[in-house]
Design a protein around this motif. Structure first.
Motif, PDB file in Angstrom:
ATOM      1  N   ILE A   8       0.845  -1.202   0.000  1.00  0.00           N
ATOM      2  CA  ILE A   8       0.000   0.000   0.000  1.00  0.00           C
ATOM      3  C   ILE A   8       0.879   1.251   0.000  1.00  0.00           C
ATOM      4  O   ILE A   8       0.640   2.193  -0.755  1.00  0.00           O
ATOM      5  CB  ILE A   8      -0.964   0.002   1.201  1.00  0.00           C
ATOM      6  CG1 ILE A   8      -1.971  -1.136   1.074  1.00  0.00           C
ATOM      7  CG2 ILE A   8      -1.684   1.345   1.320  1.00  0.00           C
ATOM      8  CD1 ILE A   8      -2.784  -1.396   2.328  1.00  0.00           C
ATOM      9  N   GLN A  13      -2.383   5.195  -1.915  1.00  0.00           N
ATOM     10  CA  GLN A  13      -3.764   4.816  -1.625  1.00  0.00           C
ATOM     11  C   GLN A  13      -4.630   4.718  -2.884  1.00  0.00           C
ATOM     12  O   GLN A  13      -5.381   3.769  -3.062  1.00  0.00           O
ATOM     13  CB  GLN A  13      -4.392   5.803  -0.619  1.00  0.00           C
ATOM     14  CG  GLN A  13      -5.718   5.330  -0.073  1.00  0.00           C
ATOM     15  CD  GLN A  13      -5.619   4.018   0.699  1.00  0.00           C
ATOM     16  OE1 GLN A  13      -4.673   3.780   1.441  1.00  0.00           O
ATOM     17  NE2 GLN A  13      -6.593   3.148   0.521  1.00  0.00           N
ATOM     18  N   TYR A  16      -3.683   1.677  -4.880  1.00  0.00           N
ATOM     19  CA  TYR A  16      -4.059   0.479  -4.152  1.00  0.00           C
ATOM     20  C   TYR A  16      -5.565   0.237  -4.273  1.00  0.00           C
ATOM     21  O   TYR A  16      -6.005  -0.895  -4.477  1.00  0.00           O
ATOM     22  CB  TYR A  16      -3.645   0.568  -2.682  1.00  0.00           C
ATOM     23  CG  TYR A  16      -3.995  -0.674  -1.917  1.00  0.00           C
ATOM     24  CD1 TYR A  16      -3.262  -1.851  -2.098  1.00  0.00           C
ATOM     25  CD2 TYR A  16      -5.075  -0.696  -1.044  1.00  0.00           C
ATOM     26  CE1 TYR A  16      -3.601  -3.007  -1.417  1.00  0.00           C
ATOM     27  CE2 TYR A  16      -5.414  -1.843  -0.359  1.00  0.00           C
ATOM     28  CZ  TYR A  16      -4.684  -2.998  -0.546  1.00  0.00           C
ATOM     29  OH  TYR A  16      -5.024  -4.147   0.130  1.00  0.00           O
ATOM     30  N   GLU A  17      -6.356   1.299  -4.186  1.00  0.00           N
ATOM     31  CA  GLU A  17      -7.807   1.157  -4.352  1.00  0.00           C
ATOM     32  C   GLU A  17      -8.145   0.677  -5.763  1.00  0.00           C
ATOM     33  O   GLU A  17      -9.044  -0.140  -5.951  1.00  0.00           O
ATOM     34  CB  GLU A  17      -8.506   2.479  -4.040  1.00  0.00           C
ATOM     35  CG  GLU A  17      -8.494   2.810  -2.559  1.00  0.00           C
ATOM     36  CD  GLU A  17      -9.003   4.200  -2.230  1.00  0.00           C
ATOM     37  OE1 GLU A  17      -9.541   4.894  -3.134  1.00  0.00           O
ATOM     38  OE2 GLU A  17      -8.849   4.614  -1.061  1.00  0.00           O
TER      39      GLU A  17
END
Length: 135
Positions: A8, A13, A16-17
């Motif tokens: 991550i 972020q 990663y999402e």
């Protein structure tokens, strides 16, 4: 071997999402397995190998702020790609034209995913590589 927190932190972020969204889409279509690998040395680094049962779907390599989906399109799959390629993003068309050759006309596509629209194209390419089983 990186743990989830390191992955991550490396991806960021937002990426990663997006990776999680890709995995959810794959999981909805395939009997998905994921394995953390370092398959091709330092040029690629760590990533996930995704499979449906024993059939390889793609690799996803971690980058700072992005990830790259690497998949092989075999010669027998080329006509299916050629049929849909005009409807895909210009980036996807360019990556297909610039693929790393493998076989007579197939090849490896290295798709650096930076948007949700690109995820949709990646899913279409994966579906050509391995047709999702009937649900």
């Amino acid at each position: 071997m990186p743990d989830e927190a390191a992955i991550i932190g490396h991806l960021g972020q937002e990426s990663y999402e997006r990776l999680t969204a890709l995995e959810e889409r794959l999981g909805a279509c395939y009997r998905l397995s994921r394995e953390l690998k370092f398959p091709f040395g330092n040029n690629y680094g760590w990533g996930y190998k995704y499979c449906h049962a024993s059939s390889h779907l793609c690799y996803v390599f971690f980058e700072r702020g992005a990830f790259t989906v690497t998949l092989q399109i075999g010669d027998k799959m080329v006509p299916a790609v050629e049929n849909i390629i005009p409807s895909l993003l210009q980036k996807t068309q360019d990556l297909w034209k610039g693929r790393y050759p493998c076989g007579e006309c197939g090849g490896w596509v290295h798709y650096r995913v930076l948007s949700d629209e690109e995820l949709t194209d990646v899913m279409q390419l994966i579906a050509i590589r391995k047709k999702p089983p009937a649900q």
